[in-house]
Write an enzyme that holds these catalytic residues in place. Structure first.
Site, PDB file in Angstrom:
ATOM      1  N   GLY A 154     -31.521  97.660  19.784  1.00 51.32           N
ATOM      2  CA  GLY A 154     -32.383  96.529  19.448  1.00 51.32           C
ATOM      3  C   GLY A 154     -32.377  95.528  20.586  1.00 51.32           C
ATOM      4  N   ALA A 155     -33.478  94.821  20.748  1.00 52.04           N
ATOM      5  CA  ALA A 155     -33.573  93.803  21.793  1.00 52.04           C
ATOM      6  C   ALA A 155     -33.950  92.474  21.156  1.00 52.04           C
ATOM      7  CB  ALA A 155     -34.612  94.193  22.836  1.00 52.04           C
ATOM      8  N   SER A 157     -34.186  87.907  21.964  1.00 50.50           N
ATOM      9  CA  SER A 157     -34.670  86.987  22.998  1.00 50.50           C
ATOM     10  C   SER A 157     -33.661  86.784  24.119  1.00 50.50           C
ATOM     11  CB  SER A 157     -35.011  85.631  22.368  1.00 50.50           C
ATOM     12  OG  SER A 157     -33.900  85.130  21.657  1.00 50.50           O
ATOM     13  N   LEU A 158     -32.370  86.833  23.792  1.00 51.80           N
ATOM     14  CA  LEU A 158     -31.340  86.537  24.784  1.00 51.80           C
ATOM     15  C   LEU A 158     -30.573  87.759  25.250  1.00 51.80           C
ATOM     16  CD1 LEU A 158     -29.816  83.283  23.174  1.00 51.80           C
ATOM     17  CD2 LEU A 158     -31.756  83.493  24.749  1.00 51.80           C
ATOM     18  N   GLN A 160     -29.692  92.385  24.491  1.00 52.08           N
ATOM     19  CA  GLN A 160     -30.020  93.637  23.824  1.00 52.08           C
ATOM     20  C   GLN A 160     -28.737  94.420  23.571  1.00 52.08           C
ATOM     21  OE1 GLN A 160     -32.754  94.799  26.994  1.00 52.08           O
ATOM     22  NE2 GLN A 160     -31.536  96.633  27.403  1.00 52.08           N
ATOM     23  N   LYS A 175     -23.366  94.470  23.362  1.00 57.49           N
ATOM     24  CA  LYS A 175     -24.420  93.462  23.454  1.00 57.49           C
ATOM     25  C   LYS A 175     -24.385  92.855  24.852  1.00 57.49           C
ATOM     26  CE  LYS A 175     -26.062  89.241  21.140  1.00 57.49           C
ATOM     27  NZ  LYS A 175     -25.848  88.328  19.996  1.00 57.49           N
ATOM     28  N   ASP A 307     -28.481  82.086  11.304  1.00 53.31           N
ATOM     29  CA  ASP A 307     -29.596  82.940  11.728  1.00 53.31           C
ATOM     30  C   ASP A 307     -29.675  84.203  10.871  1.00 53.31           C
ATOM     31  OD1 ASP A 307     -31.797  83.539  13.240  1.00 53.31           O
ATOM     32  OD2 ASP A 307     -30.694  84.290  14.975  1.00 53.31           O
TER      33      ASP A 307
END
Length: 521
Positions: A154-155, A157-158, A160, A175, A307
């Site tokens: 998964g990727a 915004s900051l 992946q 990560k 989040d």
């Protein structure tokens, strides 16, 4: 107003022309050049501002035509903002995702459009990932891992995430931060701050400077993956009594500020109803446990994962134990609540659940809402003022009410902006968290369920009693608080049991039996 806008447009054009000349003489990716990123953002801001100024100028305020035209401008502007975020990436996508999560605070045209950014995050190449690992861990990928999947799981915004296998056979999730985010983030925040100040200059009612304040405070924390690892361990220890919660373990020897290596855990996203159906996962159980977890974080501990979008909350059925787990990911953004704020927030929610409107006003004011306390109560609960007065625990959420709330988000945008600038900064992330959790509940069709209010009530009672016992020096007083807490919790448990019996087959049988006896006599 038009002269002001012309000045902004001229500045943006000059900046963009200068950046073009620079790129002609230096063969680099234009997206990495600060002046290009600024120019693109400035032009987008100018176009959006011009659209609002000209489109609404000739339409009488308050008419049906006015709201129809404004809705179209909102949609066009949201699309432009989304395109800007996708082009500038990094911090811009992060801010856009934050706005997209504010379902009941911003016009629906913005939130529905910007939600797409969760699936539009950029990917770094394997060469860039190798460079970050080499710089931070001092070794090549092959020296650290038996295998390392080239395509990310998964990727965001900051960063992946890549799946890898250690030399001892354990599977891990690695990560890795996008290589240019660190250097670009502080400059991007300055750009966003400048442009928001410009928009405020053009439109004095526009009050979203809180967005910049939050970005300034939170971005450095989110870019520090060691901080994320510490948060993960803290929340895992804090909520260890919840057997259903799984927080991946951190591999500290393979973690730095830009790399976080953790236990690899698989599961389906919490909003994937098809996955839950295939794996016999009870959506009501998931919603109930999610509510328990967040009530404990907010009201009892004052340490809140902020989040909880579906990509960060996974669910999994464990065949051996026949239990369902909730897997909580991405621990970069937490809000710490001080005791005063936390207890006022507890008492406010207690008042809302009990429909004690005098105390709703009292604690809303104590939390900074002032005369906007009715709006604050609606924003906090995502319910209409009528529902708040009738009792949010007594009335179900209808589609009509939901549409009304979303419509009012557009109508009362200046007042909402004023409110968000007045309340304590801790409240901003809590409102975002509330909206994300509501989005999950809406998908699972468990919103405003009785169990969620019971869980909140229990946690509020425990939190207040814990604080009172801590402050009390008298053993007699502590015993009083203890018995009062136990009795109140017992009342809630009894009431919940009665509601369960009433709604169960057993309850229906008892009612039928009593009716039969009454009929016979």
């Amino acid at each position: 107003m038009a002269v002001r806008l012309l000045k902004v447009s001229s500045l943006a054009t000059t900046v963009f022309a200068a950046s073009g000349f620079y790129l002609y003489n230096n063969y680099v990716d234009p997206n990495d050049i600060s002046i290009v990123r600024f120019g693109r953002a400035a032009i987008t801001t100018a176009v959006i501002s011009y659209d609002y100024l000209t489109s609404l100028k000739t339409v009488p305020y308050g008419t049906e035509d006015y709201w129809a035209v404004k809705s179209k401008v909102h949609l066009r502007s949201a699309e432009r903002l989304k395109d800007l975020c996708c082009a500038n990436r990094g911090t811009f996508i992060k801010v856009g995702q934050h706005l997209g999560a504010l379902d009941y605070l911003l016009p629906e045209e913005y939130t529905s459009t910007l939600k797409i950014l969760h699936s539009r995050a950029p990917q770094s190449s394997l060469r860039e990932i190798e460079q970050v690992i080499r710089e931070d861990l001092g070794k090549e990928i092959a020296q650290l891992f038996v295998s390392f999947e080239e395509s990310p799981q998964g990727a965001a915004s900051l960063a992946q995430v890549h799946k890898a296998v250690l030399h001892d056979g354990r599977t891990v999730a690695v990560k890795v931060q996008h290589p240019k985010v660190q250097t670009q983030s502080s400059k991007d925040i300055l750009v966003i701050e400048f442009l928001l100040k410009t928009v405020t200059w053009l439109f004095p009612d526009f009050g979203f400077m809180w967005l910049v304040e939050e970005a300034k405070k939170n971005m450095p924390l989110e870019l520090d993956f060691l901080n994320e690892g510490r948060n993960a361990e803290r929340v895992a220890n804090m909520l260890k009594h919840f057997e259903f919660l799984k927080v991946p373990k951190i591999h500290w020897d393979l973690s730095t500020k830009r790399i976080l290596t953790m236990e690899f855990v698989e599961g389906g996203q919490v909003n994937d109803l098809e996955y839950m159906k295939e794996n016999c996962i009870d959506v009501n159980e998931i919603s109930r446990n999610l509510g328990k977890m967040y009530s404990e974080m907010i009201f009892v501990n004052g340490f809140v994962h902020c989040d909880p979008h579906p990509g960060n909350v996974l669910v999994k059925k464990c065949p051996k134990a026949n239990k369902t787990e909730i897997i909580l990911l991405d621990h970069g953004l937490y809000q710490v609540l001080n005791d005063k704020f936390r207890l006022d927030y507890c008492r406010l929610w207690q008042s809302l659940i009990k429909t004690d409107m005098k105390r709703v006003e009292k604690y809303s004011r104590r939390l900074g809402a002032g005369d906007l306390y009715p709006l604050f109560a609606c924003v906090l609960t995502a319910r209409s003022w009528t529902a708040v007065n009738s009792g949010i625990s007594q009335t179900t959420v209808t589609n009509k009410e939901d549409v009304e709330i979303r419509t009012n988000a557009a109508l009362y945008l200046p007042q909402i902006s004023e409110l968000l600038n007045k309340v304590p900064r801790e409240m901003l992330l809590l409102l975002k968290t509330n909206d994300l959790l509501r989005g999950i509940e809406t998908t699972l069709q468990t919103r405003a369920s009785a169990s969620s209010f019971f869980n909140m009530s229990r946690c509020c009672i425990r939190a207040i009693a814990k604080y009172q016992k801590k402050r009390s020096r008298s053993r007699y007083k502590k015993m009083q608080i203890y018995f009062s807490e136990a009795f109140t919790l017992w009342q809630i448990n009894l009431y919940e049991l009665l509601l369960w019996i009433r709604g169960s087959t057993l309850g229906n049988w008892i009612v039928s039996f009593l009716n039969h006896i009454h009929y016979v006599h």
